[in-house]
Design a protein around this motif. Structure first.
Motif, PDB file in Angstrom:
ATOM      1  N   VAL A  23       0.951  -1.083   0.091  1.00 42.15           N
ATOM      2  CA  VAL A  23      -0.037   0.102   0.046  1.00 42.15           C
ATOM      3  C   VAL A  23       0.901   1.311  -0.085  1.00 42.15           C
ATOM      4  CG1 VAL A  23      -1.754   1.264   1.345  1.00 42.15           C
ATOM      5  CG2 VAL A  23      -1.861  -1.153   1.221  1.00 42.15           C
ATOM      6  N   ASP A  24       2.116   1.222   0.740  1.00 41.09           N
ATOM      7  CA  ASP A  24       3.042   2.280   0.698  1.00 41.09           C
ATOM      8  C   ASP A  24       3.436   2.632  -0.602  1.00 41.09           C
ATOM      9  OD1 ASP A  24       4.519   4.556   2.104  1.00 41.09           O
ATOM     10  OD2 ASP A  24       6.106   3.188   2.026  1.00 41.09           O
ATOM     11  N   PHE A  25       3.946   1.586  -1.114  1.00 44.06           N
ATOM     12  CA  PHE A  25       4.417   1.508  -2.568  1.00 44.06           C
ATOM     13  C   PHE A  25       3.458   2.233  -3.584  1.00 44.06           C
ATOM     14  CE2 PHE A  25       5.121  -0.414  -6.562  1.00 44.06           C
ATOM     15  CZ  PHE A  25       6.001   0.167  -6.939  1.00 44.06           C
ATOM     16  N   LEU A  26       2.570   1.782  -3.552  1.00 43.39           N
ATOM     17  CA  LEU A  26       1.417   2.199  -4.483  1.00 43.39           C
ATOM     18  C   LEU A  26       0.875   3.601  -4.256  1.00 43.39           C
ATOM     19  CD1 LEU A  26      -0.634  -0.955  -4.573  1.00 43.39           C
ATOM     20  CD2 LEU A  26       0.688  -0.183  -6.576  1.00 43.39           C
ATOM     21  N   PHE A  27       1.153   4.152  -3.092  1.00 48.54           N
ATOM     22  CA  PHE A  27       0.764   5.308  -2.498  1.00 48.54           C
ATOM     23  C   PHE A  27       1.814   6.352  -2.925  1.00 48.54           C
ATOM     24  CE2 PHE A  27       1.231   9.053   0.193  1.00 48.54           C
ATOM     25  CZ  PHE A  27      -0.066   9.618  -0.204  1.00 48.54           C
ATOM     26  N   ARG A  28       3.059   6.034  -2.927  1.00 47.50           N
ATOM     27  CA  ARG A  28       4.277   6.740  -3.323  1.00 47.50           C
ATOM     28  C   ARG A  28       4.370   6.671  -4.825  1.00 47.50           C
ATOM     29  NH1 ARG A  28       8.673   3.913  -2.251  1.00 47.50           N
ATOM     30  NH2 ARG A  28       7.614   2.255  -0.909  1.00 47.50           N
ATOM     31  N   GLN A  29       3.929   5.714  -5.753  1.00 46.72           N
ATOM     32  CA  GLN A  29       3.882   5.819  -7.098  1.00 46.72           C
ATOM     33  C   GLN A  29       2.803   6.701  -7.649  1.00 46.72           C
ATOM     34  OE1 GLN A  29       6.730   4.339  -7.721  1.00 46.72           O
ATOM     35  NE2 GLN A  29       5.860   3.117  -9.504  1.00 46.72           N
ATOM     36  N   LEU A  30       1.520   6.581  -6.847  1.00 44.47           N
ATOM     37  CA  LEU A  30       0.488   7.363  -7.316  1.00 44.47           C
ATOM     38  C   LEU A  30       1.096   9.035  -7.195  1.00 44.47           C
ATOM     39  CD1 LEU A  30      -2.614   7.814  -8.193  1.00 44.47           C
ATOM     40  CD2 LEU A  30      -2.868   7.905  -5.792  1.00 44.47           C
ATOM     41  N   VAL A  31       1.683   9.473  -6.118  1.00 38.61           N
ATOM     42  CA  VAL A  31       1.820  10.800  -5.724  1.00 38.61           C
ATOM     43  C   VAL A  31       3.071  11.253  -6.597  1.00 38.61           C
ATOM     44  CG1 VAL A  31       3.314  12.212  -4.124  1.00 38.61           C
ATOM     45  CG2 VAL A  31       1.226  10.804  -3.358  1.00 38.61           C
ATOM     46  N   ALA A  32       3.931  10.363  -7.040  1.00 36.48           N
ATOM     47  CA  ALA A  32       4.977  10.696  -7.866  1.00 36.48           C
ATOM     48  C   ALA A  32       4.592  10.617  -9.421  1.00 36.48           C
ATOM     49  CB  ALA A  32       6.226   9.516  -7.884  1.00 36.48           C
TER      50      ALA A  32
END
Length: 117
Positions: A23-32
């Motif tokens: 979930v953290d990885f996907l959130f960082r990908q979304l933000v970037a």
């Protein structure tokens, strides 16, 4: 009338399969503004989808932290595992066929050494 929503007991649906790391990885990908797949590991070597079945694939699968995989990576992991199983099954079938084709020679050889002189 005023139905208060009951708290969920644990996560449901697709979120049930996602670890906090995913979930953290996907959130960082979304933000970037990056795709949800981790494309960095694809540049570092052979991807699991292209790794030939054998000892190296078995090593890579055994060392993989399943909790850190995205859903797409988990899907590729399962496909790679299936390829490895099929490869190992083929090896087993070849060994059994080889053993069965030489069985008469083994029986005759042991009868000569243990039979009456």
């Amino acid at each position: 009338m005023n139905d208060v929503p009951k708290p969920l007991e644990g996560l449901q649906g697709p979120m049930k399969a996602m670890s906090p790391g995913v979930v953290d990885f996907l959130f960082r990908q979304l933000v970037a503004g990056e795709p949800p797949e981790d494309t960095q590991w694809q540049r570092e070597g052979t991807v699991l989808a292209e790794q030939a079945p054998g000892a190296e694939l078995a090593r890579r699968l055994s060392e993989t932290d399943l909790e850190s995989l995205t859903p797409l990576e988990l899907f590729e992991f399962v496909r790679a595992s299936q390829r490895l199983v099929a490869w190992a099954e083929h090896l087993k079938e070849r060994a059994v066929a080889h053993y069965c084709s030489e069985e008469p020679e083994r029986t005759q050889g042991s009868a000569r050494t243990h039979g009456p002189a």
